[in-house]
Design a protein around this motif. Structure first.
Motif, PDB file in Angstrom:
ATOM      1  N   MET A  12       0.826  -1.223   0.000  1.00  0.00           N
ATOM      2  CA  MET A  12       0.000   0.000   0.000  1.00  0.00           C
ATOM      3  C   MET A  12       0.854   1.264   0.000  1.00  0.00           C
ATOM      4  O   MET A  12       0.382   2.337  -0.383  1.00  0.00           O
ATOM      5  N   SER A  13       2.081   1.166   0.496  1.00  0.00           N
ATOM      6  CA  SER A  13       2.964   2.338   0.509  1.00  0.00           C
ATOM      7  C   SER A  13       3.375   2.673  -0.920  1.00  0.00           C
ATOM      8  O   SER A  13       3.773   1.797  -1.692  1.00  0.00           O
ATOM      9  N   THR A  14       3.285   3.951  -1.261  1.00  0.00           N
ATOM     10  CA  THR A  14       3.640   4.369  -2.625  1.00  0.00           C
ATOM     11  C   THR A  14       5.102   4.038  -2.929  1.00  0.00           C
ATOM     12  O   THR A  14       5.417   3.563  -4.021  1.00  0.00           O
ATOM     13  N   ASN A  36       4.717  -4.020  10.086  1.00  0.00           N
ATOM     14  CA  ASN A  36       3.458  -3.518  10.628  1.00  0.00           C
ATOM     15  C   ASN A  36       3.667  -2.076  11.096  1.00  0.00           C
ATOM     16  O   ASN A  36       4.148  -1.822  12.196  1.00  0.00           O
ATOM     17  N   MET A  37       3.290  -1.151  10.202  1.00  0.00           N
ATOM     18  CA  MET A  37       3.553   0.261  10.498  1.00  0.00           C
ATOM     19  C   MET A  37       2.633   0.768  11.606  1.00  0.00           C
ATOM     20  O   MET A  37       3.016   1.647  12.372  1.00  0.00           O
ATOM     21  N   ALA A  38       1.420   0.203  11.675  1.00  0.00           N
ATOM     22  CA  ALA A  38       0.488   0.623  12.735  1.00  0.00           C
ATOM     23  C   ALA A  38       1.091   0.324  14.112  1.00  0.00           C
ATOM     24  O   ALA A  38       0.862   1.048  15.086  1.00  0.00           O
ATOM     25  N   GLU A  41       6.609  -0.844  13.704  1.00  0.00           N
ATOM     26  CA  GLU A  41       7.775  -1.730  13.477  1.00  0.00           C
ATOM     27  C   GLU A  41       8.888  -1.044  12.685  1.00  0.00           C
ATOM     28  O   GLU A  41      10.047  -1.408  12.796  1.00  0.00           O
ATOM     29  N   HIS A  42       8.504  -0.029  11.896  1.00  0.00           N
ATOM     30  CA  HIS A  42       9.507   0.668  11.080  1.00  0.00           C
ATOM     31  C   HIS A  42      10.364   1.630  11.912  1.00  0.00           C
ATOM     32  O   HIS A  42      11.297   2.227  11.383  1.00  0.00           O
ATOM     33  N   LYS A  43      10.034   1.784  13.180  1.00  0.00           N
ATOM     34  CA  LYS A  43      10.833   2.663  14.052  1.00  0.00           C
ATOM     35  C   LYS A  43      11.675   1.853  15.043  1.00  0.00           C
ATOM     36  O   LYS A  43      12.358   2.417  15.890  1.00  0.00           O
ATOM     37  N   LYS A  44      11.606   0.520  14.934  1.00  0.00           N
ATOM     38  CA  LYS A  44      12.322  -0.341  15.883  1.00  0.00           C
ATOM     39  C   LYS A  44      13.808  -0.430  15.498  1.00  0.00           C
ATOM     40  O   LYS A  44      14.151  -0.385  14.301  1.00  0.00           O
ATOM     41  N   GLY A  54      13.726   5.255   9.346  1.00  0.00           N
ATOM     42  CA  GLY A  54      12.510   4.645   9.874  1.00  0.00           C
ATOM     43  C   GLY A  54      11.342   4.751   8.921  1.00  0.00           C
ATOM     44  O   GLY A  54      10.203   4.998   9.319  1.00  0.00           O
ATOM     45  N   GLN A  55      11.629   4.573   7.628  1.00  0.00           N
ATOM     46  CA  GLN A  55      10.560   4.604   6.616  1.00  0.00           C
ATOM     47  C   GLN A  55      10.635   3.341   5.779  1.00  0.00           C
ATOM     48  O   GLN A  55      11.664   2.664   5.752  1.00  0.00           O
ATOM     49  N   VAL A  56       9.550   3.058   5.052  1.00  0.00           N
ATOM     50  CA  VAL A  56       9.562   1.943   4.112  1.00  0.00           C
ATOM     51  C   VAL A  56       9.664   2.521   2.708  1.00  0.00           C
ATOM     52  O   VAL A  56       9.184   3.625   2.467  1.00  0.00           O
ATOM     53  N   PRO A  57      10.286   1.821   1.757  1.00  0.00           N
ATOM     54  CA  PRO A  57      10.817   0.471   1.883  1.00  0.00           C
ATOM     55  C   PRO A  57      12.267   0.458   2.392  1.00  0.00           C
ATOM     56  O   PRO A  57      12.980   1.454   2.316  1.00  0.00           O
ATOM     57  N   PHE A  67      18.085   1.968   0.960  1.00  0.00           N
ATOM     58  CA  PHE A  67      16.783   2.623   1.145  1.00  0.00           C
ATOM     59  C   PHE A  67      16.651   3.710   0.088  1.00  0.00           C
ATOM     60  O   PHE A  67      17.563   3.916  -0.699  1.00  0.00           O
ATOM     61  N   GLU A  68      15.491   4.366   0.039  1.00  0.00           N
ATOM     62  CA  GLU A  68      15.090   5.349  -0.976  1.00  0.00           C
ATOM     63  C   GLU A  68      14.663   4.616  -2.250  1.00  0.00           C
ATOM     64  O   GLU A  68      15.469   4.075  -3.011  1.00  0.00           O
ATOM     65  N   SER A  69      13.363   4.645  -2.480  1.00  0.00           N
ATOM     66  CA  SER A  69      12.779   3.813  -3.544  1.00  0.00           C
ATOM     67  C   SER A  69      13.377   4.084  -4.932  1.00  0.00           C
ATOM     68  O   SER A  69      13.604   3.149  -5.700  1.00  0.00           O
ATOM     69  N   ARG A  70      13.660   5.352  -5.244  1.00  0.00           N
ATOM     70  CA  ARG A  70      14.184   5.624  -6.601  1.00  0.00           C
ATOM     71  C   ARG A  70      15.612   5.111  -6.739  1.00  0.00           C
ATOM     72  O   ARG A  70      16.011   4.612  -7.801  1.00  0.00           O
ATOM     73  N   ALA A  71      16.407   5.230  -5.665  1.00  0.00           N
ATOM     74  CA  ALA A  71      17.783   4.702  -5.702  1.00  0.00           C
ATOM     75  C   ALA A  71      17.748   3.175  -5.813  1.00  0.00           C
ATOM     76  O   ALA A  71      18.553   2.571  -6.542  1.00  0.00           O
TER      77      ALA A  71
HETATM   78  N1  LIG Z   1      11.778   9.131  -0.311  1.00  0.00           N
HETATM   79  C1  LIG Z   1      11.441   7.881   0.335  1.00  0.00           C
HETATM   80  C2  LIG Z   1      10.091   8.069   0.999  1.00  0.00           C
HETATM   81  C3  LIG Z   1       9.749   6.926   1.910  1.00  0.00           C
HETATM   82  C4  LIG Z   1       8.447   7.210   2.636  1.00  0.00           C
HETATM   83  O1  LIG Z   1       8.019   8.391   2.807  1.00  0.00           O
HETATM   84  N2  LIG Z   1       7.810   6.137   3.095  1.00  0.00           N
HETATM   85  C5  LIG Z   1       6.573   6.313   3.802  1.00  0.00           C
HETATM   86  C6  LIG Z   1       5.526   5.345   3.249  1.00  0.00           C
HETATM   87  S1  LIG Z   1       5.163   5.715   1.549  1.00  0.00           S
HETATM   88  C7  LIG Z   1       6.814   5.989   5.272  1.00  0.00           C
HETATM   89  O2  LIG Z   1       7.599   5.113   5.593  1.00  0.00           O
HETATM   90  N3  LIG Z   1       6.123   6.707   6.150  1.00  0.00           N
HETATM   91  C8  LIG Z   1       6.207   6.476   7.567  1.00  0.00           C
HETATM   92  C9  LIG Z   1       7.069   7.451   8.281  1.00  0.00           C
HETATM   93  O3  LIG Z   1       7.648   8.377   7.638  1.00  0.00           O
HETATM   94  O4  LIG Z   1       7.191   7.329   9.509  1.00  0.00           O
HETATM   95  C10 LIG Z   1      11.423   6.748  -0.681  1.00  0.00           C
HETATM   96  O5  LIG Z   1      11.121   7.019  -1.848  1.00  0.00           O
HETATM   97  O6  LIG Z   1      11.755   5.615  -0.317  1.00  0.00           O
END
Ligand SMILES: N[C@@H](CCC(=O)N[C@@H](CS)C(=O)NCC(=O)O)C(=O)O
Length: 219
Positions: A12-14, A36-38, A41-44, A54-57, A67-71
């Motif tokens: 679901m994450s863009t 499980n972002m709710a 888990e992404h901050k553990k 602490g972000q996905v993916p 990390f960083e989806s475009r990279a």
């Molecule tokens: N620029 C990053 C953005 C990553 C991002 O913003 N992920 C969001 C989900 S789409 C996220 O993890 N949000 C939770 C948070 O920032 O705590 C990428 O392209 O990977």
């Protein structure tokens, strides 16, 4: 057999879905690992070792984590150059420069207003957060100006970087899917003749249809 690469995060994450679309275009085996972002888990600490913000993916290929989806997408295209869609990241310097140019346009011009709109229109209602109509209006205006430029370009070439589908087009799929499919803002895209034609074409690719299926199944 090669060990599949690992993608950590929900479809679901863009940003996660951008990486999934790239892996499917390149026909690279992957394992999707749920986060499980709710539950935060992404901050553990364990997760922060592979994604310090602490972000996905987060992404792993053997001993490498990124990390960083475009990279991550650029890496997949280079590392697996001989697999799947071989033209996805261009095969000569000029093609690559054109792809980079439109990837930058996506990251710098398209993504900021479209990400705000995705949050306000698609995610805020689900999270029971009040929508900010002023912010929505401002970002619709900003995105409209960007899409006017895209419409002119797409009147000249079939896809953004030229006449082939590339990573530059792919990178626009996640936010546009939410705006067209979920938020009722499809007209921003479909009212523009060339942008509408482009969206129909890029969103009909098998790779993207599979990602949308994964999103539906995980919803
Ligand atoms: N620029 C990053 C953005 C990553 C991002 O913003 N992920 C969001 C989900 S789409 C996220 O993890 N949000 C939770 C948070 O920032 O705590 C990428 O392209 O990977």
């Amino acid at each position: 057999m090669a060990t599949p690469v690992k993608v950590h995060g929900p479809p679901m994450s863009t940003a996660v879905s951008r990486v999934l679309a790239c892996l499917l275009e390149k026909n690279v085996d992957f394992q999707l690992i749920s986060v499980n972002m709710a539950k935060g888990e992404h901050k553990k600490p364990e997760f922060l070792k592979i994604q310090p913000f602490g972000q996905v993916p987060a992404f792993e290929d053997g001993g490498v984590s990124l990390f960083e989806s475009r990279a991550i997408c650029r890496y997949i295209c280079e590392k697996y150059a001989d697999k799947g869609n071989k033209g996805l990241y261009g095969t000569n310097p000029l093609a690559k420069a054109s792809i980079e140019q439109w990837l930058e346009a996506e990251g710098q011009s398209f993504s900021p207003p479209s990400s705000v709109l995705v949050f306000q229109l698609a995610f805020a209602p689900r999270m029971k957060i009040k929508q900010d109509q002023v912010v929505i209006k401002q970002n619709e205006e900003k995105l409209s100006r960007v899409l006017d430029i895209y419409d002119k370009r797409l009147g000249e070439t079939r896809f953004l970087a030229g006449d082939e589908f590339t990573l530059a087009d792919l990178s626009h799929l996640p936010n546009t899917q939410y705006l067209v499919g979920v938020s009722g803002r499809g007209e921003l895209f479909t009212s523009r003749k060339n942008v509408g034609r482009w969206w129909n074409e890029i969103s009909s690719r098998d790779s993207w249809k599979k990602v949308v299926d994964m999103q539906k199944k995980s919803a």
